[in-house]
Design an enzyme around this catalytic site. Structure first.
Site, PDB file in Angstrom:
ATOM      1  N   ILE A   1      -2.725 -11.286  11.693  1.00 13.70           N
ATOM      2  CA  ILE A   1      -2.165 -10.364  10.688  1.00 13.70           C
ATOM      3  C   ILE A   1      -3.263  -9.756   9.802  1.00 13.70           C
ATOM      4  O   ILE A   1      -3.304  -8.552   9.596  1.00 13.70           O
ATOM      5  CB  ILE A   1      -1.112 -11.063   9.801  1.00 13.70           C
TER       6      ILE A   1
ATOM      7  N   LYS B   1       8.197 -16.952  -4.408  1.00 15.01           N
ATOM      8  CA  LYS B   1       7.417 -15.900  -5.075  1.00 15.01           C
ATOM      9  C   LYS B   1       7.642 -14.553  -4.391  1.00 15.01           C
ATOM     10  O   LYS B   1       7.927 -13.551  -5.055  1.00 15.01           O
ATOM     11  CB  LYS B   1       5.926 -16.255  -5.023  1.00 15.01           C
ATOM     12  N   ASN B   2       7.518 -14.534  -3.060  1.00 15.97           N
ATOM     13  CA  ASN B   2       7.557 -13.250  -2.348  1.00 15.97           C
ATOM     14  C   ASN B   2       8.950 -12.635  -2.283  1.00 15.97           C
ATOM     15  O   ASN B   2       9.096 -11.488  -1.863  1.00 15.97           O
ATOM     16  CB  ASN B   2       6.973 -13.403  -0.939  1.00 15.97           C
TER      17      ASN B   2
ATOM     18  N   CYS C   1      -5.133 -10.599  -3.339  1.00 19.39           N
ATOM     19  CA  CYS C   1      -6.014 -11.491  -2.577  1.00 19.39           C
ATOM     20  C   CYS C   1      -7.055 -10.678  -1.806  1.00 19.39           C
ATOM     21  O   CYS C   1      -6.749  -9.612  -1.280  1.00 19.39           O
ATOM     22  CB  CYS C   1      -5.205 -12.281  -1.561  1.00 19.39           C
TER      23      CYS C   1
ATOM     24  N   ARG D   1      -1.210  -7.409  -5.625  1.00 22.09           N
ATOM     25  CA  ARG D   1      -0.951  -6.345  -4.663  1.00 22.09           C
ATOM     26  C   ARG D   1       0.524  -5.931  -4.628  1.00 22.09           C
ATOM     27  O   ARG D   1       0.857  -4.762  -4.416  1.00 22.09           O
ATOM     28  CB  ARG D   1      -1.380  -6.877  -3.300  1.00 22.09           C
TER      29      ARG D   1
ATOM     30  N   ARG E   1      -6.151  -4.423   3.727  1.00 18.52           N
ATOM     31  CA  ARG E   1      -4.768  -4.340   3.257  1.00 18.52           C
ATOM     32  C   ARG E   1      -4.403  -2.979   2.662  1.00 18.52           C
ATOM     33  O   ARG E   1      -4.109  -2.866   1.472  1.00 18.52           O
ATOM     34  CB  ARG E   1      -4.494  -5.455   2.249  1.00 18.52           C
ATOM     35  N   PRO E   2      -4.400  -1.951   3.477  1.00 19.25           N
ATOM     36  CA  PRO E   2      -4.073  -0.617   2.969  1.00 19.25           C
ATOM     37  C   PRO E   2      -2.581  -0.471   2.656  1.00 19.25           C
ATOM     38  O   PRO E   2      -1.782  -1.353   2.987  1.00 19.25           O
ATOM     39  CB  PRO E   2      -4.452   0.300   4.133  1.00 19.25           C
ATOM     40  N   VAL E   3      -2.204   0.647   2.032  1.00 15.89           N
ATOM     41  CA  VAL E   3      -0.788   0.912   1.754  1.00 15.89           C
ATOM     42  C   VAL E   3      -0.354   2.242   2.395  1.00 15.89           C
ATOM     43  O   VAL E   3       0.599   2.861   1.962  1.00 15.89           O
ATOM     44  CB  VAL E   3      -0.480   0.916   0.227  1.00 15.89           C
ATOM     45  N   ASP E   4      -1.081   2.636   3.455  1.00 18.52           N
ATOM     46  CA  ASP E   4      -0.788   3.916   4.095  1.00 18.52           C
ATOM     47  C   ASP E   4       0.648   3.998   4.634  1.00 18.52           C
ATOM     48  O   ASP E   4       1.280   5.061   4.587  1.00 18.52           O
ATOM     49  CB  ASP E   4      -1.795   4.177   5.232  1.00 18.52           C
ATOM     50  N   LEU E   5       1.184   2.880   5.113  1.00 17.03           N
ATOM     51  CA  LEU E   5       2.542   2.908   5.684  1.00 17.03           C
ATOM     52  C   LEU E   5       3.578   3.211   4.604  1.00 17.03           C
ATOM     53  O   LEU E   5       4.547   3.932   4.842  1.00 17.03           O
ATOM     54  CB  LEU E   5       2.875   1.564   6.345  1.00 17.03           C
TER      55      LEU E   5
ATOM     56  N   ARG F   1      -1.253 -18.478  -9.025  1.00 19.06           N
ATOM     57  CA  ARG F   1      -0.484 -17.262  -8.693  1.00 19.06           C
ATOM     58  C   ARG F   1       0.735 -17.602  -7.841  1.00 19.06           C
ATOM     59  O   ARG F   1       1.714 -16.860  -7.853  1.00 19.06           O
ATOM     60  CB  ARG F   1      -1.364 -16.286  -7.880  1.00 19.06           C
TER      61      ARG F   1
END
Ligand code: UD1
Length: 422
Positions: free
Chosen positions: A332, A22-23, A116, A92, A121-125, A402
């Site tokens: 993590i 999946k990933n 999930c 996500r 789980r930010p997306v700042d990076l 999923r």
């Protein structure tokens, strides 16, 4: 809403085909946005997250044909550069359209992702890196608005990017964006996960210039355009690990087909420590578990090649039934112990302190009504249900759908008793 009914106590015997990852499949399908030529992808798993990705790509204007694990995509008529909340809220990984849309079309309007519920789980990076490459980015009303219209030829500019934290989709987003940027991009402290490498190999097959895949410095030299390609998605190492964990708690002998054991050494090592025998070949893994007690294993999650966070919950189900105490430390994600409460309802003995779970190990657990809370937590409940006395009913299994292809069919073929209730 579908539920799973599992009658525990049956040993597993036979072969199971492990699906495409999946990933890896998610970023690989999304990478089709980078070219106007046809991209043919095989070994794509049949999963809810894949359906969501296909709907998202179709919404953008990508023409898609798919049947039986083969997906053909042509992004020669992209009509929108927007990923709306309704489409991306359940997944996500939809943040991955940001880099490709921005680098090929100079604009992207992408909803902040859901997915999930395992921590912030930010997306700042992702955003900081694209800004460093010259993009103008602002966030309002829950959307990321990105543009390169002020830049020469609207092109992102290659640069050196140091990732403060190792991020899988962050690395993938930047790598895709950099393939069409002006000049060289260096991603330092890049993710080394095999799925990142798989995406990188697809991009190379499309004409991208990428070096350092599988290491923590990835170098990408931008090219003017990418061409079409044919590519096979790698196997799902988390699905493979989940069936190994199921074999440990159920006993029996299971052969996993279509896997490369070299990509899952940390998991195989821990499976061996439980007392199971593992035989590795270049295309498969056989796991044998006799009747002796399960040995407890301590787990500490980390970035690849360390033990994957996506296997932590499944090993909790193993430790619950082990002959002694164990500790599981999650490094993590915060809030990734939601399966603990449900396992305790089945008779497990677990104490959580901060990011460590202390598991006592009990001789047996009982079937119960439990609730799936996220994708891998659901897998741990399935594993526990296979070993429990009596019936376990797992509710909200849309989380499981999923990420696990035909899970009840695969488990039943191995001799388990699993039924889907509508
Ligand atoms: C991917 C996987 C997921 C897996 C995870 C860790 C996909 C589609 N999903 O998720 O199954 O559990 O890797 O192996 O491949 N972080 C930030 N800012 C960011 C990005 C990440 O602080 O901009 C933090 C996260 O909150 C987390 C850590 O970095 O604590 C790692 O997250 P990341 O590797 O980005 O996970 P995903 O790529 O979302």
């Amino acid at each position: 809403m579908d539920k799973l009914k599992i009658t525990g106590g049956f040993p597993l015997h036979g072969e199971v085909e492990i699906s495409g990852a999946k990933n890896a499949a998610l970023p690989i399908l999304i990478a089709s946005i980078l070219s106007s030529d046809q991209v043919d992808i095989s070994n794509v798993p049949k999963l809810k997250d894949i359906d969501t990705t296909i709907r998202l790509l179709e919404f953008l204007g990508v023409s898609i044909d798919h049947s039986d694990g083969n997906v053909s995509l042509i992004a020669n008529n992209i009509s929108k550069t927007e990923a709306p909340y309704d489409l991306v809220k359940t997944m996500r990984a939809s943040i991955l359209v940001l880099g490709p849309l921005l680098s090929r079309f100079g604009r992207a309007h992408v909803s902040l992702p859901g997915g999930c519920s395992i921590g912030a789980r930010p997306v700042d990076l992702h955003i900081q890196a694209l800004e460093k490459m010259g993009a103008n980015i602002s966030i309002h009303n829950g959307y990321i608005d990105a543009s390169t219209e002020h830049l020469s030829n609207k092109k992102l500019i290659g640069t050196k990017i140091f990732m403060d934290q190792v991020s899988v989709t962050g690395t993938e987003n930047i790598m895709m964006a950099a393939t069409l940027a002006d000049g060289k991009t260096f991603i330092e402290n890049a993710a080394r996960e095999p799925e990142v490498e798989d995406l990188g190999n697809l991009l190379i097959s499309m004409g991208a210039k990428i070096k350092g895949l599988g290491t923590d410095v990835i170098e990408i030299e931008g090219v003017a355009a990418l061409n079409g390609s044919q590519y096979k998605v790698m196997f799902d190492r988390i699905e493979a690990g989940t069936y190994m964990a199921a074999a440990v708690v159920s006993g029996g002998e299971v052969k996993l087909k279509n896997v490369d054991p070299r990509k899952m050494e940390s998991v195989i090592e821990k499976i061996k420590q439980t007392g199971a025998d593992v035989i590795e070949t270049s295309t498969g893994i056989t796991i044998k578990k006799q009747h002796q007690p399960i040995k407890p294993v301590n787990i500490r999650t980390g970035v690849y090649p360390l033990f994957p966070t996506d296997m932590q919950a499944q090993f909790m189900a193993i430790n619950v039934l082990a002959d002694g105490p164990s500790e599981i430390t999650e490094t993590i994600f915060e809030n990734r112990f939601m399966h603990v409460q449900e396992l305790v309802r089945m008779g497990a003995s677990i104490d959580v302190k901060g990011n460590t779970s202390f598991v006592k190990g009990v001789q047996a657990i009982d079937g119960a009504n439990v609730m799936a809370t996220d994708l891998r937590a659901s897998a741990s409940l399935v594993i526990a249900g296979l070993a429990a006395k009596g019936e376990t009913i797992i509710e909200r299994i849309y989380h499981l759908d999923r990420g696990y292809e035909r899970i009840e069919e695969k488990l039943n073929k191995l001799g388990a008793k699993v039924e889907r209730l509508n």
